[in-house]
Design a protein around this motif. Structure first.
Motif, PDB file in Angstrom:
ATOM      1  N   GLN A 102       0.845  -1.189   0.000  1.00  0.00           N
ATOM      2  CA  GLN A 102       0.000   0.000   0.000  1.00  0.00           C
ATOM      3  C   GLN A 102       0.881   1.239   0.000  1.00  0.00           C
ATOM      4  OE1 GLN A 102      -2.539  -1.248   3.518  1.00  0.00           O
ATOM      5  NE2 GLN A 102      -4.110  -0.605   2.076  1.00  0.00           N
ATOM      6  N   PHE A 103       0.481   2.200  -0.820  1.00  0.00           N
ATOM      7  CA  PHE A 103       1.238   3.430  -1.004  1.00  0.00           C
ATOM      8  C   PHE A 103       1.116   4.337   0.211  1.00  0.00           C
ATOM      9  CE2 PHE A 103       3.010   6.956  -3.238  1.00  0.00           C
ATOM     10  CZ  PHE A 103       2.203   8.065  -3.018  1.00  0.00           C
ATOM     11  N   LEU A 104       2.261   4.814   0.698  1.00  0.00           N
ATOM     12  CA  LEU A 104       2.277   5.747   1.826  1.00  0.00           C
ATOM     13  C   LEU A 104       2.374   7.190   1.336  1.00  0.00           C
ATOM     14  CD1 LEU A 104       4.605   3.679   4.102  1.00  0.00           C
ATOM     15  CD2 LEU A 104       2.467   4.677   4.915  1.00  0.00           C
ATOM     16  N   PHE A 105       3.470   7.516   0.666  1.00  0.00           N
ATOM     17  CA  PHE A 105       3.649   8.864   0.108  1.00  0.00           C
ATOM     18  C   PHE A 105       4.785   8.864  -0.896  1.00  0.00           C
ATOM     19  CE2 PHE A 105       4.442   9.058   4.818  1.00  0.00           C
ATOM     20  CZ  PHE A 105       5.737   8.553   4.796  1.00  0.00           C
ATOM     21  N   GLU A 106       4.836   9.980  -1.645  1.00  0.00           N
ATOM     22  CA  GLU A 106       5.862  10.148  -2.666  1.00  0.00           C
ATOM     23  C   GLU A 106       6.473  11.536  -2.560  1.00  0.00           C
ATOM     24  OE1 GLU A 106       5.432  12.093  -5.789  1.00  0.00           O
ATOM     25  OE2 GLU A 106       7.088  11.296  -6.999  1.00  0.00           O
ATOM     26  N   TYR A 107       7.790  11.592  -2.680  1.00  0.00           N
ATOM     27  CA  TYR A 107       8.514  12.861  -2.610  1.00  0.00           C
ATOM     28  C   TYR A 107       9.268  13.099  -3.904  1.00  0.00           C
ATOM     29  CZ  TYR A 107       7.468  13.259   2.301  1.00  0.00           C
ATOM     30  OH  TYR A 107       6.804  13.394   3.488  1.00  0.00           O
ATOM     31  N   PHE A 108       9.314  14.371  -4.267  1.00  0.00           N
ATOM     32  CA  PHE A 108      10.075  14.783  -5.441  1.00  0.00           C
ATOM     33  C   PHE A 108      10.641  16.161  -5.152  1.00  0.00           C
ATOM     34  CE2 PHE A 108      11.358  14.795  -9.775  1.00  0.00           C
ATOM     35  CZ  PHE A 108      11.217  16.092 -10.232  1.00  0.00           C
ATOM     36  N   SER A 109      11.944  16.320  -5.333  1.00  0.00           N
ATOM     37  CA  SER A 109      12.603  17.601  -5.065  1.00  0.00           C
ATOM     38  C   SER A 109      12.200  18.166  -3.709  1.00  0.00           C
ATOM     39  CB  SER A 109      12.274  18.613  -6.178  1.00  0.00           C
ATOM     40  OG  SER A 109      12.874  18.227  -7.383  1.00  0.00           O
ATOM     41  N   GLU A 110      12.302  17.336  -2.704  1.00  0.00           N
ATOM     42  CA  GLU A 110      12.079  17.711  -1.291  1.00  0.00           C
ATOM     43  C   GLU A 110      10.632  18.051  -0.973  1.00  0.00           C
ATOM     44  OE1 GLU A 110      15.415  20.176   0.378  1.00  0.00           O
ATOM     45  OE2 GLU A 110      15.998  20.316  -1.736  1.00  0.00           O
ATOM     46  N   GLN A 141       6.537  16.740  -0.762  1.00  0.00           N
ATOM     47  CA  GLN A 141       5.617  15.617  -0.825  1.00  0.00           C
ATOM     48  C   GLN A 141       4.564  15.922  -1.883  1.00  0.00           C
ATOM     49  OE1 GLN A 141       2.217  14.494   2.070  1.00  0.00           O
ATOM     50  NE2 GLN A 141       3.934  13.302   2.829  1.00  0.00           N
ATOM     51  N   ARG A 142       4.532  15.100  -2.919  1.00  0.00           N
ATOM     52  CA  ARG A 142       3.582  15.349  -4.004  1.00  0.00           C
ATOM     53  C   ARG A 142       2.276  14.587  -3.793  1.00  0.00           C
ATOM     54  NH1 ARG A 142       6.550  14.965  -9.823  1.00  0.00           N
ATOM     55  NH2 ARG A 142       6.849  12.801  -9.168  1.00  0.00           N
ATOM     56  N   ASN A 143       2.381  13.400  -3.216  1.00  0.00           N
ATOM     57  CA  ASN A 143       1.200  12.568  -3.056  1.00  0.00           C
ATOM     58  C   ASN A 143       1.256  11.799  -1.760  1.00  0.00           C
ATOM     59  OD1 ASN A 143      -0.018  12.966  -5.783  1.00  0.00           O
ATOM     60  ND2 ASN A 143       1.963  12.143  -6.389  1.00  0.00           N
ATOM     61  N   LYS A 144       0.082  11.518  -1.248  1.00  0.00           N
ATOM     62  CA  LYS A 144      -0.012  10.817   0.034  1.00  0.00           C
ATOM     63  C   LYS A 144      -1.099   9.779  -0.066  1.00  0.00           C
ATOM     64  CE  LYS A 144      -0.574  12.019   4.979  1.00  0.00           C
ATOM     65  NZ  LYS A 144      -0.254  10.716   5.420  1.00  0.00           N
ATOM     66  N   GLY A 145      -0.835   8.625   0.502  1.00  0.00           N
ATOM     67  CA  GLY A 145      -1.841   7.568   0.545  1.00  0.00           C
ATOM     68  C   GLY A 145      -2.755   7.739   1.740  1.00  0.00           C
ATOM     69  N   ASN A 146      -3.564   6.736   1.956  1.00  0.00           N
ATOM     70  CA  ASN A 146      -4.587   6.799   2.995  1.00  0.00           C
ATOM     71  C   ASN A 146      -4.083   6.222   4.309  1.00  0.00           C
ATOM     72  OD1 ASN A 146      -7.085   7.312   4.096  1.00  0.00           O
ATOM     73  ND2 ASN A 146      -7.941   5.352   3.434  1.00  0.00           N
ATOM     74  N   PHE A 147      -3.126   6.893   4.906  1.00  0.00           N
ATOM     75  CA  PHE A 147      -2.566   6.474   6.188  1.00  0.00           C
ATOM     76  C   PHE A 147      -2.728   7.612   7.187  1.00  0.00           C
ATOM     77  CE2 PHE A 147      -0.360   2.397   5.904  1.00  0.00           C
ATOM     78  CZ  PHE A 147      -0.451   2.140   4.545  1.00  0.00           C
ATOM     79  N   PRO A 148      -2.786   7.264   8.494  1.00  0.00           N
ATOM     80  CA  PRO A 148      -2.955   8.322   9.497  1.00  0.00           C
ATOM     81  C   PRO A 148      -1.744   9.239   9.568  1.00  0.00           C
ATOM     82  CG  PRO A 148      -2.625   6.177  10.537  1.00  0.00           C
ATOM     83  CD  PRO A 148      -2.785   5.913   9.092  1.00  0.00           C
ATOM     84  N   ARG A 157       0.228   9.795  11.777  1.00  0.00           N
ATOM     85  CA  ARG A 157       1.401   9.278  12.511  1.00  0.00           C
ATOM     86  C   ARG A 157       2.529   8.904  11.538  1.00  0.00           C
ATOM     87  NH1 ARG A 157       1.226   4.676  14.381  1.00  0.00           N
ATOM     88  NH2 ARG A 157      -0.573   3.779  13.318  1.00  0.00           N
ATOM     89  N   PHE A 158       2.149   8.711  10.302  1.00  0.00           N
ATOM     90  CA  PHE A 158       3.140   8.380   9.270  1.00  0.00           C
ATOM     91  C   PHE A 158       3.530   9.673   8.552  1.00  0.00           C
ATOM     92  CE2 PHE A 158       2.960   3.740   9.136  1.00  0.00           C
ATOM     93  CZ  PHE A 158       1.802   3.504   9.866  1.00  0.00           C
ATOM     94  N   ASN A 210       8.967   8.525   9.078  1.00  0.00           N
ATOM     95  CA  ASN A 210       8.845   8.455  10.522  1.00  0.00           C
ATOM     96  C   ASN A 210       7.461   7.937  10.878  1.00  0.00           C
ATOM     97  OD1 ASN A 210       7.988   9.867  13.232  1.00  0.00           O
ATOM     98  ND2 ASN A 210      10.211   9.783  13.224  1.00  0.00           N
ATOM     99  N   VAL A 211       7.427   7.053  11.850  1.00  0.00           N
ATOM    100  CA  VAL A 211       6.144   6.605  12.385  1.00  0.00           C
ATOM    101  C   VAL A 211       6.163   6.890  13.879  1.00  0.00           C
ATOM    102  CG1 VAL A 211       4.454   4.756  12.529  1.00  0.00           C
ATOM    103  CG2 VAL A 211       6.156   4.725  10.701  1.00  0.00           C
ATOM    104  N   SER A 212       5.204   7.675  14.326  1.00  0.00           N
ATOM    105  CA  SER A 212       5.153   8.000  15.752  1.00  0.00           C
ATOM    106  C   SER A 212       4.083   7.147  16.434  1.00  0.00           C
ATOM    107  CB  SER A 212       4.840   9.487  15.936  1.00  0.00           C
ATOM    108  OG  SER A 212       3.573   9.786  15.399  1.00  0.00           O
TER     109      SER A 212
END
Lengths: 113, 111
Positions: free
Chosen positions: A44-52, A54-61, A63-64, A77-79
């Protein structure tokens, strides 16, 4: 050319703790995506970064979270860890504009007790 | 919601047999990727198919992308124990960098 590297490979934490995972992409790759893999849910996709950024984020709380540095290295990081956060966390990198073809690292196996 | 459904979920065969794994969706994908993953490791990219109807061969593995770009198949000829692993299909979701994965087909090839 070196592949995607992830550290550490294995982690054991207890509930309530926090954890930081690191990913170094293939040289020249600027997009880094993170995934969580569990036996029940698959990848399952968490997130994607490009050039520092965050462009996209998945369906996670919330804490991620993650970040990317100027050299394209990324951390997640997961808190307040929960038992259900036990999983293989995978990082993947890709060439700019070719984000459909991703190259994965070996993953970090996180166990939450 | 874009979904990719793979079948079968598990496959256990003898060395030398042929097999086909399917990856289906109701959504159109601009491309589909196939990965193989071994226990404790990350998925390794096998192939990317881009054009509807495209067929790509990688030694004994043949990959096909459906004409409508909604499905794909992986055919292995004369399977060998080294083919054992989890085979995953994936396609890029509506947002960049977000690959949607099928649940995978766990293949076991016995000598």
């Amino acid at each position: 050319k070196a592949g995607v590297t992830q550290t550490p490979r294995y982690l054991i934490k207890t509930r309530g703790q926090q954890v930081t995972l690191s990913c170094s992409p293939i040289s020249g790759h600027r997009s880094v995506s993170w995934y969580q893999q569990t036996p029940g849910q698959g990848l399952q996709f968490l997130f994607e970064y490009f050039s520092e950024t965050q462009r996209n984020k998945g369906n996670f709380p919330g804490r991620f979270s993650g970040r990317q540095f100027s050299n394209s290295r990324s951390e997640m990081n997961v808190s307040t860890l929960e038992l259900g956060d036990s999983a293989l966390y995978l990082c993947a990198s890709s060439w700019p504009g070719l984000t459909d073809t991703q190259y994965f690292g070996p993953g970090t196996r996180l166990t939450v007790l | 919601t874009q979904l990719l459904e793979q079948s079968p979920q598990f496959l256990s065969i003898q060395e030398g047999e042929n097999l086909t794994v399917y990856c289906n969706s109701s959504s159109v994908f601009s491309s589909l990727q196939w990965y193989r993953q071994e226990p404790g490791e990350g998925p390794v990219l096998l192939v990317t198919v881009v054009t509807g109807g495209e067929v790509k061969k990688l030694k004994r593995l043949t990959f096909q992308f459906g004409d409508a770009r909604k499905d794909s198949s992986l055919h292995i000829t004369a399977a060998q124990p080294g083919d054992t692993g989890l085979y995953l299909c994936a396609g890029e979701g509506r947002s960049q960098g977000n690959l949607i994965f099928g649940k995978g087909t766990k293949l076991s090839v016995k000598p």
